[in-house]
Design a protein around this motif. Structure first.
Motif: not given
Length: 216
Positions: A128-137, A141-145
């Motif tokens: 779950q922590q791995v999935r959260v890390l991928k989702l946060d990343r 990226g979308q927020a910065l764009q």
């Protein structure tokens, strides 16, 4: 799967004159002797853009919008800020990824000593922590764009009245992006004039990126 593999890699004008023909004589010029002998040279006709204080006028003007959006001071300010944000996000991503990598090693070492149910529960929390890390990343990226696009739109809004002002000064009726032009006189290109005026009106732009979204 290891968190490194599961999470992916790091976050991600005025222009010169038209050729002078003032030294060419018309066939019926009274200064010509009709036999081809050269008479006194005629005075050069003034070239557009060479007269003191002259402004080249044309119904059509050309502008390089891509160059403005790349070279204007505001655009360079945005890119510099974006680079800083990306670097901070990358550092945070790598920190979390490394922490997960250590946790994975610890979990593997405990596999034999833990009851199957306990191990499976810890393994599920890890995944779950791995999935959260991928989702946060992905979300960062979308927020910065979106933040960069919003700032770029502000620059375009500041540019529009500048382009309209240049058109009025040149008594032009249309302005064309140079991407749609095959060939044109240099005097018609007002890109650098637009950049200079935009730099005066909007020397910098701020990326609206919440400080809370930036890791230390």
């Amino acid at each position: 799967a290891s968190p490194s593999a599961a999470a992916g890699q790091g976050a991600d004008g005025e222009a010169g004159p038209i050729s002078d023909t003032g030294d060419m004589q018309d066939a019926d010029d009274p200064r010509s002797d009709g036999a081809g002998a050269a008479g006194p040279a005629s005075a050069p006709r003034p070239a557009i853009g060479r007269q003191s204080g002259a402004v080249a006028r044309s119904d059509v003007l050309v502008v390089n919008m891509e160059r403005i959006r790349r070279n204007a001071a505001a655009a360079r300010s945005l890119e510099s800020q974006a680079d800083g944000i990306r670097a901070a996000l990358r550092r945070e991503f790598e920190r979390r990824r490394d922490a997960l990598s250590e946790e994975e090693k610890a979990l593997a070492a405990l596999q034999k000593s833990l009851e199957p149910d306990a191990f499976e529960a810890r393994a599920a929390r890890f995944e779950q922590q791995v999935r959260v890390l991928k989702l946060d990343r992905r979300r960062q990226g979308q927020a910065l764009q979106l933040a960069l696009r919003t700032a770029s739109e502000q620059m375009d809004l500041a540019l529009q009245p500048i382009l309209a002002e240049i058109m009025a000064e040149r008594e032009a009726t249309i302005m064309i992006d140079n991407r749609n032009v095959v060939l044109s006189a240099t005097a018609l290109d007002v890109t650098q004039i637009a950049i200079n005026r935009l730099d005066e009106a909007l020397p910098t732009l701020e990326v609206q990126w919440p400080l809370a979204a930036l890791p230390e």
